[in-house]
Scaffold this active site. Structure first.
Site, PDB file in Angstrom:
ATOM      1  N   ASP A   1     -23.808  -0.377 -50.872  1.00  0.00           N
ATOM      2  CA  ASP A   1     -25.122  -0.437 -50.230  1.00  0.00           C
ATOM      3  C   ASP A   1     -26.075   0.624 -50.794  1.00  0.00           C
ATOM      4  O   ASP A   1     -27.288   0.537 -50.581  1.00  0.00           O
ATOM      5  CB  ASP A   1     -24.970  -0.148 -48.724  1.00  0.00           C
ATOM      6  CG  ASP A   1     -25.094  -1.384 -47.861  1.00  0.00           C
ATOM      7  OD1 ASP A   1     -25.791  -2.326 -48.272  1.00  0.00           O
ATOM      8  OD2 ASP A   1     -24.511  -1.390 -46.769  1.00  0.00           O
TER       9      ASP A   1
ATOM     10  N   LYS B   1     -22.366 -12.601 -47.025  1.00  0.00           N
ATOM     11  CA  LYS B   1     -21.909 -11.627 -48.026  1.00  0.00           C
ATOM     12  C   LYS B   1     -20.447 -11.899 -48.393  1.00  0.00           C
ATOM     13  O   LYS B   1     -20.071 -11.866 -49.566  1.00  0.00           O
ATOM     14  CB  LYS B   1     -22.088 -10.195 -47.486  1.00  0.00           C
ATOM     15  CG  LYS B   1     -23.553  -9.787 -47.408  1.00  0.00           C
ATOM     16  CD  LYS B   1     -23.793  -8.497 -46.630  1.00  0.00           C
ATOM     17  CE  LYS B   1     -25.294  -8.248 -46.519  1.00  0.00           C
ATOM     18  NZ  LYS B   1     -25.634  -7.058 -45.718  1.00  0.00           N
TER      19      LYS B   1
ATOM     20  N   GLN C   1     -22.195  -3.062 -41.952  1.00  0.00           N
ATOM     21  CA  GLN C   1     -23.472  -3.698 -41.616  1.00  0.00           C
ATOM     22  C   GLN C   1     -24.232  -2.879 -40.566  1.00  0.00           C
ATOM     23  O   GLN C   1     -23.649  -2.440 -39.566  1.00  0.00           O
ATOM     24  CB  GLN C   1     -23.219  -5.129 -41.096  1.00  0.00           C
ATOM     25  CG  GLN C   1     -24.466  -5.948 -40.849  1.00  0.00           C
ATOM     26  CD  GLN C   1     -25.196  -6.352 -42.127  1.00  0.00           C
ATOM     27  OE1 GLN C   1     -24.648  -6.290 -43.228  1.00  0.00           O
ATOM     28  NE2 GLN C   1     -26.443  -6.760 -41.994  1.00  0.00           N
TER      29      GLN C   1
HETATM   30  N1  GUN Z   1     -28.677  -4.583 -42.295  1.00  0.00           N
HETATM   31  C1  GUN Z   1     -29.747  -5.223 -42.806  1.00  0.00           C
HETATM   32  N2  GUN Z   1     -29.745  -5.169 -44.159  1.00  0.00           N
HETATM   33  C2  GUN Z   1     -28.633  -4.477 -44.495  1.00  0.00           C
HETATM   34  C3  GUN Z   1     -28.076  -4.099 -45.749  1.00  0.00           C
HETATM   35  O1  GUN Z   1     -28.599  -4.370 -46.830  1.00  0.00           O
HETATM   36  N3  GUN Z   1     -26.902  -3.406 -45.673  1.00  0.00           N
HETATM   37  C4  GUN Z   1     -26.313  -3.075 -44.493  1.00  0.00           C
HETATM   38  N4  GUN Z   1     -25.189  -2.373 -44.536  1.00  0.00           N
HETATM   39  N5  GUN Z   1     -26.813  -3.406 -43.325  1.00  0.00           N
HETATM   40  C5  GUN Z   1     -27.962  -4.101 -43.329  1.00  0.00           C
END
Ligand code: GUN
Length: 294
Positions: free
Chosen positions: A121, A54, A98
């Site tokens: 998110d 990311k 995350q």
């Molecule tokens: N863990 C797995 N997928 C995601 C996501 O799309 N966002 C976040 N914040 N954590 C995750």
């Protein structure tokens, strides 16, 4: 007959190119670039890779992407302070914490704390609520948003289609169901405890697998010509050979029946990151418009 592959990697590349152009225009207009801050707590191997990807992807499109990697032992109060600091920083447009967070950190408390306008998110209750109410103006969860782009790529009309979402998580299953409902599909949300899941799946014109169990959905669960989106990213180690990622769908079986199918890797995964970039640019534009420059 073999299904057409929905190439998420190629589509994500196109979306990223659009975001790159959008970042250039943003810089020209506002004299700065959108900022994305990704927070990782602990060393879960999957989360380490996803968060690095990311950060890298945001920098590649010209944003200012930063990864904050904190020890698994980080006290909740320290994470709270970090989120408060990012909320207050005018150069931060997007905040992503995350998941999963290590115990005993209260994930809901942390997600609720993120500024709604920076919640790229789409996990904050206000953004999730706007989506559930079918109201515009919120930020939509990235994986479901990416799945909608992939369905559009297949050319499938959702109006009056039967859509089945397998999985009821707040991060994928529930927002996915809301997006499909908003597109006038008839939506069933199934899960690991649904009675006769195979029969429910066989009714799906559009099947979204987000249950987190390797290859659980078999070829004979698929309706001929269905559109199959596989959100699963399960690491499996075969008796002999290297570890590999497989989806929630038994791909080799399903591709013989489905009309369209996403591969793992290279399907939904790249679209999740692409949509995160879309959300970050959108959040930056909205914030810039609402805050006249000093
Ligand atoms: N863990 C797995 N997928 C995601 C996501 O799309 N966002 C976040 N914040 N954590 C995750």
């Amino acid at each position: 007959m073999s299904a057409r592959i929905l190439d998420g990697k190629a589509l994500a590349e196109r979306v990223r190119a659009e975001v790159r152009a959008g970042v250039d225009a943003f810089r020209a207009q506002y004299g700065r670039v959108p900022g994305l801050d990704v927070v990782l707590v602990g060393e879960d191997p999957g989360s380490v890779v996803y968060t690095r990807n990311k950060e890298k992807a945001s920098n590649e499109v010209g944003m200012r992407g930063r990864l904050h990697a904190l020890a698994a032992s980080t006290p909740e109060e320290q994470l709270v302070e970090m989120v408060r600091g990012l909320n207050a920083d005018p150069l931060v447009d997007g905040i992503l914490v995350q998941l999963p967070l290590p115990k005993p950190i209260d994930s809901a408390k942390i997600l609720d704390l993120i500024d709604v306008a920076k919640d790229v998110d789409g996990f904050h209750p206000v953004n999730a609520g706007l989506l559930a109410l079918g109201r515009p103006g919120g930020l939509v969860a990235c994986t479901p948003a990416g799945c909608m782009r992939l369905i559009a790529l297949s050319g499938t009309a959702l109006e009056r289609a039967n859509a089945v979402v397998v999985g009821r998580s707040n991060t994928v299953g529930k927002p996915m169901a809301q997006l499909l409902l908003s597109a006038n599909a008839t939506v069933t949300v199934a899960h690991s405890r649904t009675r006769d899941l195979a029969r429910v799946c066989r009714g799906a014109d559009v099947l979204v697998a987000a249950v987190g169990r390797a290859q659980m959905i078999r070829g004979d669960w698929i309706k001929p010509s269905a559109v199959v989106l596989d959100v699963g990213q399960n690491r499996v180690v075969p008796p002999e050979g290297k570890a590999k990622m497989v989806g929630d769908v038994a791909f080799d079986e399903a591709k013989e029946v489905a009309g369209f199918i996403t591969p793992v890797p290279g399907g939904v995964g790249p679209m999740t990151i692409a949509m995160l970039l879309v959300n970050t640019l959108e959040a930056a534009k909205r914030r810039a418009r609402s805050q006249p420059r000093a």
